[in-house]
Scaffold this active site. Structure first.
Site, short mmCIF file in Angstrom:
data_model
loop_
_atom_site.label_atom_id
_atom_site.label_comp_id
_atom_site.label_asym_id
_atom_site.label_seq_id
_atom_site.Cartn_x
_atom_site.Cartn_y
_atom_site.Cartn_z
N ASP A 199 0.83 -1.19 0.00
CA ASP A 199 0.00 0.00 0.00
C ASP A 199 0.88 1.26 0.00
O ASP A 199 1.91 1.31 0.67
CB ASP A 199 -0.87 -0.02 1.26
CG ASP A 199 -1.88 1.10 1.30
OD1 ASP A 199 -2.68 1.20 0.36
OD2 ASP A 199 -1.87 1.86 2.29
N GLU A 249 14.76 -14.24 -0.22
CA GLU A 249 15.04 -15.40 0.63
C GLU A 249 13.95 -16.45 0.52
O GLU A 249 14.11 -17.58 1.01
CB GLU A 249 15.16 -14.96 2.09
CG GLU A 249 16.31 -13.98 2.36
CD GLU A 249 16.22 -13.40 3.78
OE1 GLU A 249 15.33 -13.86 4.55
OE2 GLU A 249 17.02 -12.51 4.10
#
Length: 516
Positions: A199, A249
């Site tokens: 957002d 990751e």
């Protein structure tokens, strides 16, 4: 990919409290399967007081009890994954709720404290600091500053909130803020979430000087003026690089940014190889139903994709804008145009987003009593603007009257029109000419095409008021008629049309896919 945006308050209510929840999504996964979508973008479900319906987060690592709990979300993730669908969660890094423990601590600690350094506090201007620190406005209306009462009971500093006063902006120059976001990212990724819609991705960094905006600056949501210091500051890219390192990751995850930045070269910066994977480009959402405007919007989205090397994204609506049926004219005309624009959108290369209810052809043209409005824009503008409630009304599933199977209770968090009996999922389910049937067929056909290798389309139409294009590596020609007259169809076999054809002609407000 085709991703389906679920506004959880309005999708399906499983417990009768009038508000949609996560179990309601689980109970209706069959609807998502029938649409053949590739996954879900889930609007905010983190713990929140709900002033801005989840975009004021008080605990970013918990599910709000209104929607269920963490275990319910885990079951939803597992259910979607079992159907080969992904789940993208909304992430709100620009601000917190004023009920977040950090902000409560900031108010109690006083000026100059480490607790206040997590947010943007400043002394006021004028005699005794009675004026806001600068002239920045809030997106929801009124000033972007609120004055606090200090622990000793005296009037004190001001804090920045680009949205509602209950949404204080975080200070992204403070390392604590970034460290905490990393913990939040890993919490949800470890749960199995496949990525995030970020957002206000263009608004996280603020200039240190916090200078006034120019008096002649036109304040608009879409950033078109580099002088508006509230948005698109250079430091925002360091934030996205840090988010990207965490996502890297977890192979297979992705970040989608809400980037209200107009110029293509600035938009593309957010999509560099070490920042966002994708970003929403809103040009098509804003375009009127006119051939030139639609082509300009598409070209803008494709240019941004080529400049950044990322796949383009397309959406006709979301939880913040007027639904396309109403935006294009309401009634039969608005619905016909919305159906035509669906075929245009799905013919384009890239990722398409469908906002829940668009597949039913829902409008947003009905009157909601003022005492039922919930959007903070209504109060912040002194009742000058109604806000976004009209595009967030719950979905109708079955039956002839409200709540149309959305809830087992009688009351819904926003009222539902008495005129939607013909728009329910059940009413459209067996109708081969319904908007729901068109969505199902169009998405299924789209998935049968080979994935595009380049964000390129070739424009071929020479007719006024019409657009005709083919993806560079696509099997079909898409044509849309925005004029007021029928036009001859080009050569080819009709694969799908948004409405009835007129012999060998394409009527107004209609689109068609052709194969040749």
């Amino acid at each position: 990919m085709v991703l389906y945006q679920i506004y959880p308050r309005s999708f399906a209510d499983s417990d009768g409290d009038g508000v949609g929840d996560l179990q309601g999504v689980i109970d209706h996964i069959g609807h998502l399967e029938s649409l053949d979508v590739d996954g879900v973008w889930l609007s905010p479900i983190m713990r929140s007081p709900g002033v801005d319906h989840g975009y004021d987060v008080s605990d970013p690592r918990d599910v709000d009890p209104l929607f269920g709990d963490v275990d319910t979300l885990r079951r939803l993730v597992d259910a979607l994954h079992s159907k080969r669908m992904v789940l993208i969660m909304d992430l709100v890094p620009n601000h917190t709720s004023s009920e977040h423990p950090w902000f409560v601590e900031a108010l109690a600690a006083g000026p100059g404290s480490p607790e206040r350094a997590r947010y943007i506090f400043r002394d006021g201007r004028g005699e005794d600091g009675t004026q806001p620190p600068n002239n920045w406005p809030s997106v929801f209306g009124g000033p972007a500053w609120t004055r606090v009462t200090e622990p000793d009971g005296t009037p004190g500093q001001w804090y920045l909130h680009l949205f509602a006063p209950q949404q204080p902006d975080l200070n992204w120059s403070n390392p604590e803020v970034a460290d905490d976001l990393e913990r939040t990212l890993r919490f949800w990724l470890d749960l199995g979430v496949d990525g995030f819609r970020i957002d206000v991705a263009h608004g996280l960094a603020k200039p240190a000087e916090l200078a006034d905006l120019p008096d002649d600056l036109e304040i608009v949501q879409l950033v078109v003026d580099a002088r508006d210091a509230r948005w698109d500051r250079p430091g925002v890219h360091d934030v996205h690089r840090r988010i990207r390192r965490v996502l890297d990751e977890h192979p297979g995850t992705a970040a989608f940014g809400e980037v209200w930045v107009g110029p293509v070269e600035r938009f593309a910066r957010y999509l560099r190889s070490d920042e966002l994977h994708f970003a929403f480009h809103f040009a098509l959402t804003d375009a009127p139903f006119e051939a030139d405007a639609i082509r300009t919007a598409i070209d803008s989205g494709l240019e941004a994709a080529r400049a950044s090397g990322a796949a383009p994204t397309w959406a006709l609506s979301n939880h913040d804008v007027v639904r396309e049926v109403t935006r294009y004219g309401n009634g039969d005309v608005g619905l016909s145009r919305a159906r035509a624009m669906l075929l245009v959108t799905l013919a384009l290369p890239g990722i398409a987003f469908v906002y829940n209810g668009a597949e039913l052809g829902l409008p947003s043209d009905f009157s909601i009593p003022h005492d039922r409005l919930t959007d903070p824009t209504w109060e912040r503008t002194g009742h000058a603007e109604l806000g976004r409630d009209h595009c967030r009304v719950p979905l109708p599933w079955t039956g002839l009257r409200p709540p149309y199977g959305f809830s087992v209770g009688d009351e819904t968090w926003l009222p539902m029109p008495e005129t939607w009996a013909g728009l329910t999922v059940a009413a459209q389910d067996a109708d081969p000419d319904s908007t729901l049937a068109l969505y199902r067929q169009a998405i299924r056909i789209r998935h049968s095409w080979a994935a595009p290798t380049t964000p390129v389309v070739h424009w071929t139409s020479k007719l006024d008021g019409c657009l005709e294009f083919r993806r560079e590596d696509g099997p079909i020609v898409c044509m849309i008629n925005t004029s007021r007259r029928s036009v001859p169809l080009p050569a080819g076999d009709v694969v799908l049309s948004s409405g009835s054809l007129d012999g060998g002609h394409l009527p107004p407000d209609t689109a068609v896919w052709l194969e040749n």
